[in-house]
Design a protein around this motif. Structure first.
Motif, mmCIF file in Angstrom:
data_model
loop_
_atom_site.group_PDB
_atom_site.id
_atom_site.type_symbol
_atom_site.label_atom_id
_atom_site.label_comp_id
_atom_site.label_asym_id
_atom_site.label_seq_id
_atom_site.Cartn_x
_atom_site.Cartn_y
_atom_site.Cartn_z
ATOM 1 N N SER A 24 0.832 -1.196 0.000
ATOM 2 C CA SER A 24 0.000 0.000 0.000
ATOM 3 C C SER A 24 0.870 1.251 0.000
ATOM 4 O O SER A 24 1.915 1.280 0.638
ATOM 5 C CB SER A 24 -0.898 0.001 1.237
ATOM 6 O OG SER A 24 -1.496 1.260 1.401
ATOM 7 N N PRO A 25 0.457 2.319 -0.694
ATOM 8 C CA PRO A 25 1.231 3.560 -0.667
ATOM 9 C C PRO A 25 1.024 4.322 0.630
ATOM 10 O O PRO A 25 1.673 5.322 0.861
ATOM 11 C CB PRO A 25 0.655 4.348 -1.847
ATOM 12 C CG PRO A 25 -0.754 3.896 -1.931
ATOM 13 C CD PRO A 25 -0.700 2.425 -1.587
ATOM 14 N N LEU A 26 0.130 3.881 1.472
ATOM 15 C CA LEU A 26 -0.187 4.630 2.678
ATOM 16 C C LEU A 26 0.719 4.201 3.822
ATOM 17 O O LEU A 26 0.580 3.121 4.370
ATOM 18 C CB LEU A 26 -1.653 4.415 3.064
ATOM 19 C CG LEU A 26 -2.663 4.625 1.936
ATOM 20 C CD1 LEU A 26 -4.064 4.456 2.467
ATOM 21 C CD2 LEU A 26 -2.491 5.982 1.302
ATOM 22 N N GLY A 236 -9.536 4.730 -3.409
ATOM 23 C CA GLY A 236 -9.461 3.977 -4.653
ATOM 24 C C GLY A 236 -8.617 4.694 -5.697
ATOM 25 O O GLY A 236 -7.797 4.071 -6.387
ATOM 26 N N ARG A 237 -8.800 6.019 -5.801
ATOM 27 C CA ARG A 237 -8.020 6.802 -6.769
ATOM 28 C C ARG A 237 -6.540 6.812 -6.411
ATOM 29 O O ARG A 237 -5.675 6.750 -7.292
ATOM 30 C CB ARG A 237 -8.559 8.232 -6.846
ATOM 31 C CG ARG A 237 -9.891 8.362 -7.565
ATOM 32 C CD ARG A 237 -10.129 9.807 -7.988
ATOM 33 N NE ARG A 237 -10.101 10.708 -6.854
ATOM 34 C CZ ARG A 237 -11.161 11.030 -6.111
ATOM 35 N NH1 ARG A 237 -12.339 10.493 -6.391
ATOM 36 N NH2 ARG A 237 -11.048 11.870 -5.107
ATOM 37 N N ILE A 238 -6.232 6.900 -5.111
ATOM 38 C CA ILE A 238 -4.840 6.916 -4.685
ATOM 39 C C ILE A 238 -4.133 5.641 -5.137
ATOM 40 O O ILE A 238 -3.027 5.670 -5.672
ATOM 41 C CB ILE A 238 -4.743 7.064 -3.151
ATOM 42 C CG1 ILE A 238 -5.128 8.485 -2.737
ATOM 43 C CG2 ILE A 238 -3.329 6.739 -2.665
ATOM 44 C CD1 ILE A 238 -5.218 8.674 -1.237
ATOM 45 N N ASP A 241 -3.789 5.466 -9.111
ATOM 46 C CA ASP A 241 -2.778 6.346 -9.697
ATOM 47 C C ASP A 241 -2.009 7.014 -8.564
ATOM 48 O O ASP A 241 -2.334 8.114 -8.131
ATOM 49 C CB ASP A 241 -3.438 7.390 -10.595
ATOM 50 C CG ASP A 241 -2.428 8.171 -11.437
ATOM 51 O OD1 ASP A 241 -1.226 8.128 -11.097
ATOM 52 O OD2 ASP A 241 -2.844 8.828 -12.403
ATOM 53 N N LEU A 242 -0.982 6.341 -8.085
ATOM 54 C CA LEU A 242 -0.207 6.818 -6.950
ATOM 55 C C LEU A 242 0.502 8.129 -7.255
ATOM 56 O O LEU A 242 0.573 9.029 -6.415
ATOM 57 C CB LEU A 242 0.809 5.750 -6.547
ATOM 58 C CG LEU A 242 1.710 6.044 -5.350
ATOM 59 C CD1 LEU A 242 0.886 6.320 -4.111
ATOM 60 C CD2 LEU A 242 2.649 4.873 -5.119
ATOM 61 N N LEU A 243 1.009 8.268 -8.461
ATOM 62 C CA LEU A 243 1.739 9.482 -8.829
ATOM 63 C C LEU A 243 0.828 10.699 -8.811
ATOM 64 O O LEU A 243 1.240 11.789 -8.422
ATOM 65 C CB LEU A 243 2.379 9.315 -10.212
ATOM 66 C CG LEU A 243 3.469 8.235 -10.313
ATOM 67 C CD1 LEU A 243 4.008 8.183 -11.726
ATOM 68 C CD2 LEU A 243 4.581 8.486 -9.312
#
Length: 274
Positions: A24-26, A236-238, A241-243
Motif C-alpha cells: 500500500s502507498p499509505l 481507490g483513486r490513490i 494512480d499513486l503518482l
C-alpha cells in the motif's frame, strides 16, 4: 521552499519503497488521542487476516486490532501497546503502521445516538473522516454452534457492504458488537469472515475491566470531514494512480528512479465494496 524540498524528499522515499515492495502507498504514523470519552469496561483483541492483492489470493497478511467497549462509546483500532500515546511508535511496525488492511483506521461509535465517526489516514499527513449512522446488518441466525475461547457460539450470516459474511457470536457475552462494523447480534461476535475469505476476524483475547487501554479517547489533530463514499472513492483513486496522489500534494508529478511509467497503481482490495 526548504519545507517543500524536505517534503519532496520524504515523499519520494516513501513512494520508492511503496512501489519497490508492491504494498500500500499509505505509510501510517500512529494516531494521537485526546479528550476522554469513556472508560473501557471490556476489551477484545482480534487478529485480522486479509488479502490486499486479489491476484495473489494465497498471500495473506495479518494485523492485530482491538475493540474497546465502554458504557456508552466503542472504539475499534489497531491493537498495539502504547498506541494511544501522542508520539509513540508501535512495536513491530518499524517506523510506521502498514496502510492497508484496517490499521490505518479508527472507528468511534456512540451507542446512545447511533453515530459512528471513522478516521482513515491517506497520503501523509492527511486524515480523512466521515460520520455515519451505524446501521446494523440484517442477520440470519442458524442453529449450529462451536466453542471459541471457551465460549459457546452460534452461527449467523449476512450480506453487508458488498460482502457476504459468516459470523460466530456468543450470548454468554451479551454485548451486541464485534470487529469493525459487524454488530447487531444478541451477543459479541468472536469470529467472522467473508465468503471469499479475503477478510477474516478472530478474537484472540477477551478482557473484562482491562488494566491497559483503559480510556476511549477522541482523535487529536486536524482532519478533513467528508462522506463515506467520498473517502472510499479517494482511497481507490490513490491506489489506482499513486503518482497523481503525490502530484496533488507536491504540485508536480514525481519521477521514480528506474521507471518510465506515467501511472503507478498499487493493488487495492477494500473491505467495503459498496
Amino acid at each position: 521552499m526548504k519545507g517543500v524540498n524536505f517534503t519532496t524528499c520524504a515523499l519520494a522515499i516513501c513512494l520508492f519503497f511503496s512501489v519497490a515492495h508492491a504494498q500500500s502507498p499509505l505509510s501510517i504514523a500512529p494516531y494521537a488521542f485526546e479528550n476522554i470519552l469513556d472508560t473501557v469496561v471490556f476489551r477484545v483483541s482480534y487478529r485480522l487476516t486479509y488479502v490486499s492483492d486479489t491476484s495473489r489470493a494465497n498471500h495473506k497478511k495479518t494485523q492485530e486490532l482491538e475493540l474497546l467497549l465502554g458504557k456508552r462509546y466503542e472504539q475499534f483500532r489497531v491493537d498495539t501497546e502504547g498506541y494511544d500515546k501522542a508520539y509513540s511508535t508501535p512495536k513491530g511496525s518499524g517506523l510506521n503502521i502498514s496502510g492497508d488492511g484496517l490499521a490505518a483506521s479508527v472507528f468511534i461509535l456512540d451507542r446512545t445516538s447511533g453515530r459512528r465517526q471513522a478516521f482513515i489516514k491517506g497520503i501523509a499527513p492527511s486524515v480523512l473522516s466521515y460520520i455515519e449512522t451505524a446501521t446494523q446488518p440484517k442477520w440470519e441466525i442458524g442453529i449450529e454452534t462451536q466453542n471459541i475461547l471457551g465460549y459457546t457460539c452460534q452461527k449467523a450470516v449476512t450480506q453487508y457492504l458488498g460482502r457476504r459474511y459468516t459470523a460466530w457470536f456468543t450470548t454468554e457475552i451479551p454485548v451486541s458488537s464485534g470487529p469493525w462494523k459487524l454488530r447487531g447480534l444478541p451477543g459479541l461476535i468472536l469470529k467472522a469472515w467473508d465468503s471469499k475469505h479475503e477478510y477474516e476476524f478472530e478474537a484472540t483475547l477477551i478482557e473484562n475491566k482491562p488494566k491497559s487501554s483503559t480510556m476511549i479517547k477522541s482523535i487529536k489533530g486536524r482532519y478533513v470531514t467528508t462522506s463515506r463514499r467520498q473517502v472510499n472513492e479517494t482511497l481507490g483513486r490513490i491506489h489506482k494512480d499513486l503518482l497523481q496522489a503525490y502530484e496533488m500534494i507536491l504540485g508536480f508529478r514525481p519521477q521514480v528512479v528506474g521507471s518510465n511509467a506515467s501511472i503507478i497503481s498499487v493493488p487495492y482490495n477494500p473491505i467495503e465494496l459498496e
